[in-house]
Design an enzyme around this catalytic site. Structure first.
Site, short mmCIF file in Angstrom:
data_model
loop_
_atom_site.label_atom_id
_atom_site.label_comp_id
_atom_site.label_asym_id
_atom_site.label_seq_id
_atom_site.Cartn_x
_atom_site.Cartn_y
_atom_site.Cartn_z
N ARG A 45 0.82 -1.23 0.00
CA ARG A 45 0.00 0.00 0.00
C ARG A 45 0.85 1.27 0.00
NH1 ARG A 45 -2.25 -3.35 -1.59
NH2 ARG A 45 -4.08 -4.45 -0.86
N SER B 137 -11.12 -1.85 3.06
CA SER B 137 -10.41 -2.30 4.27
C SER B 137 -9.86 -1.08 5.01
CB SER B 137 -9.26 -3.23 3.91
OG SER B 137 -9.78 -4.42 3.39
N GLU C 76 -5.11 1.88 7.00
CA GLU C 76 -4.76 1.96 5.58
C GLU C 76 -5.34 3.27 5.03
OE1 GLU C 76 -5.49 -1.63 3.25
OE2 GLU C 76 -6.23 -0.38 1.60
C1 LIG Z 1 -15.68 -0.76 -1.58
C2 LIG Z 1 -14.19 -0.53 -1.60
C3 LIG Z 1 -13.34 -1.57 -1.94
C4 LIG Z 1 -11.96 -1.36 -1.97
N1 LIG Z 1 -11.15 -2.41 -2.31
C5 LIG Z 1 -9.81 -2.21 -2.34
C6 LIG Z 1 -8.94 -3.28 -2.70
O1 LIG Z 1 -9.35 -4.40 -3.00
N2 LIG Z 1 -7.60 -3.04 -2.70
C7 LIG Z 1 -7.08 -1.82 -2.37
O2 LIG Z 1 -5.84 -1.65 -2.41
N3 LIG Z 1 -7.88 -0.78 -2.04
C8 LIG Z 1 -9.23 -0.95 -2.00
N4 LIG Z 1 -10.04 0.10 -1.66
C9 LIG Z 1 -9.44 1.38 -1.27
C10 LIG Z 1 -9.26 2.40 -2.41
O3 LIG Z 1 -10.23 2.23 -3.43
C11 LIG Z 1 -7.88 2.35 -3.03
O4 LIG Z 1 -6.87 2.62 -2.08
C12 LIG Z 1 -7.73 3.38 -4.18
O5 LIG Z 1 -6.56 3.14 -4.86
C13 LIG Z 1 -7.73 4.83 -3.68
O6 LIG Z 1 -7.89 5.65 -4.83
P1 LIG Z 1 -8.60 7.08 -4.74
O7 LIG Z 1 -8.53 7.70 -6.08
O8 LIG Z 1 -9.95 6.94 -4.16
O9 LIG Z 1 -7.62 7.84 -3.76
P2 LIG Z 1 -8.01 8.79 -2.53
O10 LIG Z 1 -8.72 7.98 -1.51
O11 LIG Z 1 -8.67 10.01 -3.01
O12 LIG Z 1 -6.55 9.14 -2.00
C14 LIG Z 1 -5.75 8.16 -1.39
C15 LIG Z 1 -4.35 8.73 -1.20
O13 LIG Z 1 -3.74 8.92 -2.47
C16 LIG Z 1 -3.35 10.29 -2.64
N5 LIG Z 1 -3.56 10.60 -4.04
C17 LIG Z 1 -4.70 10.40 -4.76
N6 LIG Z 1 -4.51 10.78 -6.04
C18 LIG Z 1 -3.24 11.24 -6.12
C19 LIG Z 1 -2.45 11.78 -7.17
N7 LIG Z 1 -2.92 11.94 -8.39
N8 LIG Z 1 -1.17 12.14 -6.89
C20 LIG Z 1 -0.66 12.00 -5.65
N9 LIG Z 1 -1.36 11.49 -4.61
C21 LIG Z 1 -2.63 11.12 -4.85
C22 LIG Z 1 -4.24 11.09 -1.70
O14 LIG Z 1 -3.67 12.32 -1.32
C23 LIG Z 1 -4.36 10.11 -0.53
O15 LIG Z 1 -3.22 10.22 0.29
C24 LIG Z 1 -11.42 -0.09 -1.63
C25 LIG Z 1 -12.29 0.96 -1.29
C26 LIG Z 1 -13.67 0.75 -1.28
C27 LIG Z 1 -14.57 1.88 -0.92
#
Ligand SMILES: Cc1cc2nc3c(=O)[nH]c(=O)nc-3n(C[C@H](O)[C@H](O)[C@H](O)COP(=O)(O)OP(=O)(O)OC[C@H]3O[C@@H](n4cnc5c(N)ncnc54)[C@H](O)[C@@H]3O)c2cc1C
Length: 323
Positions: free
Chosen positions: A196, A249, A319
């Site tokens: 992660r 998670s 996480e």
């Molecule tokens: C129903 C559900 C299921 C999920 N299943 C999984 C799974 O199976 N595996 C898993 O790993 N995760 C899972 N996640 C968590 C999440 O979807 C992932 O971590 C995803 O990659 C986060 O992406 P986001 O665009 O929503 O980032 P955000 O939540 O908006 O940001 C997360 C972090 O990334 C940073 N960030 C975002 N975009 C950028 C960018 N362009 N440049 C620099 N930093 C940036 C933000 O500042 C923050 O620190 C799940 C979430 C949900 C709600």
């Protein structure tokens, strides 16, 4: 439960700076943005300002202005792994849209032709859109990401993963804009991926914006790729709560164990803080059962950590990024 411990906040953006930012930025500024509308937990405090940048030129211009005026900022993706506390976020949150949602084949990556086809996706591209696009194009490799609701930028930043695979496994390069507004493309040899986490080898890129990524994919039969996506989705639906607000998670799995198993063993399924609850279906999911506040979620997180530690001696690490 004890009240949420609030941390020291940086100073707010001054009125003069707000006026200057409003005069500088041509597009919309969402002042005092309610972050519940930008997070899958559907909870959160307010951000002083939220700005959407639609092109690299706009982003670089904005970052340079914010840096020159000492205004704190951070880029977010689709909000599926963040929570802004009830104190709110002091500074500007930036969301990438427009050009940053594009997908193109043969993104000019560095992978030798034999390794596969390189697809470039902008950081603001939703993962479900990228996975579906690759399926239609007959490009295999990203099926394991089916059902992860984040953006490409968030997934690269978090090295998101599932079913024993992670985003870092299939990357050819990552595009960045550093804090001085300079664009860079870094090959995978310049990136270190761990659980992660993405850490660029060059320290200057540690807090940089991810603007896009190149994925190395294999040609395949569209029907078979789409069938694998459906299977991954079905497996996910068996294990995870559906149709509820969550961040997936909530805690990282400690080495050799699972956070869900530890939370369940501590007897915490169904445990609540106000309207935030540990899911009955998957103990590592904190779900918002209605109008939970960010602080109720943080209280529940603290209580889970305390009780799991008491029961197992293991301190769970979130996480979810707390902003
Ligand atoms: C129903 C559900 C299921 C999920 N299943 C999984 C799974 O199976 N595996 C898993 O790993 N995760 C899972 N996640 C968590 C999440 O979807 C992932 O971590 C995803 O990659 C986060 O992406 P986001 O665009 O929503 O980032 P955000 O939540 O908006 O940001 C997360 C972090 O990334 C940073 N960030 C975002 N975009 C950028 C960018 N362009 N440049 C620099 N930093 C940036 C933000 O500042 C923050 O620190 C799940 C979430 C949900 C709600």
């Amino acid at each position: 439960m004890s009240p949420v411990a609030h941390t020291d906040l940086p100073p707010p953006i001054t009125t003069a700076r707000r006026r200057a930012l409003a005069a500088f930025w041509n597009g919309a500024i969402d002042w005092d943005a309610d972050m519940a509308g930008y997070c899958t937990l559907r909870a959160g405090g307010r951000a002083e300002a939220l700005i959407k940048a639609g092109s690299r030129a706009e982003l670089c211009r904005l970052i340079r202005w914010l840096e020159d005026h000492a205004v704190r900022w951070r880029v977010i993706g689709r909000g599926s792994n963040i929570l802004v506390s009830g104190q709110g976020f002091r500074g500007v949150l930036i969301v990438l849209q427009g050009d940053f949602r594009a997908i193109s084949r043969n993104g000019g990556g560095s992978a030798p032709a034999a390794a596969g086809v390189v697809v470039e996706a902008g950081a603001g591209c939703p993962l479900p859109k990228l996975v579906a696009w690759c399926g239609r194009q007959g490009l295999a490799g990203l099926e394991f990401m089916t059902g992860i609701p984040g953006s490409v930028g968030g997934a690269v930043c978090m090295n998101a993963g599932a079913w024993g695979r992670a985003v870092g496994d299939c990357l050819d390069f990552v595009g960045f804009v550093d804090r001085e507004g300079r664009s860079r493309r870094v090959p995978r040899s310049g990136l270190v991926f761990s659980y992660r986490r993405l850490q660029p080898r060059e320290a200057v890129l540690n807090d940089a914006v991810i603007t896009g990524a190149g994925f190395v994919l294999q040609p395949g039969e569209p029907g078979e790729i789409q069938e694998r996506c459906r299977e991954y989705l079905a497996r996910r639906r068996e294990k995870q709560p559906g149709g509820v607000a969550s961040a997936g998670s909530f805690f990282k799995n400690p080495a050799g164990d699972s956070a869900g198993r530890l939370i369940e063993a501590a007897g915490l399924k169904g445990f609540r803080s106000g309207r935030a609850m540990v899911s009955f279906e998957h103990a590592n999911f904190i779900v918002n059962t209605g109008q939970a506040s960010a602080d109720e979620i943080i209280e529940l997180m603290n209580e889970i950590q305390k009780r799991v530690f008491r029961a197992s001696g293991i301190m769970l690490e979130p996480e979810v990024h707390l902003l």
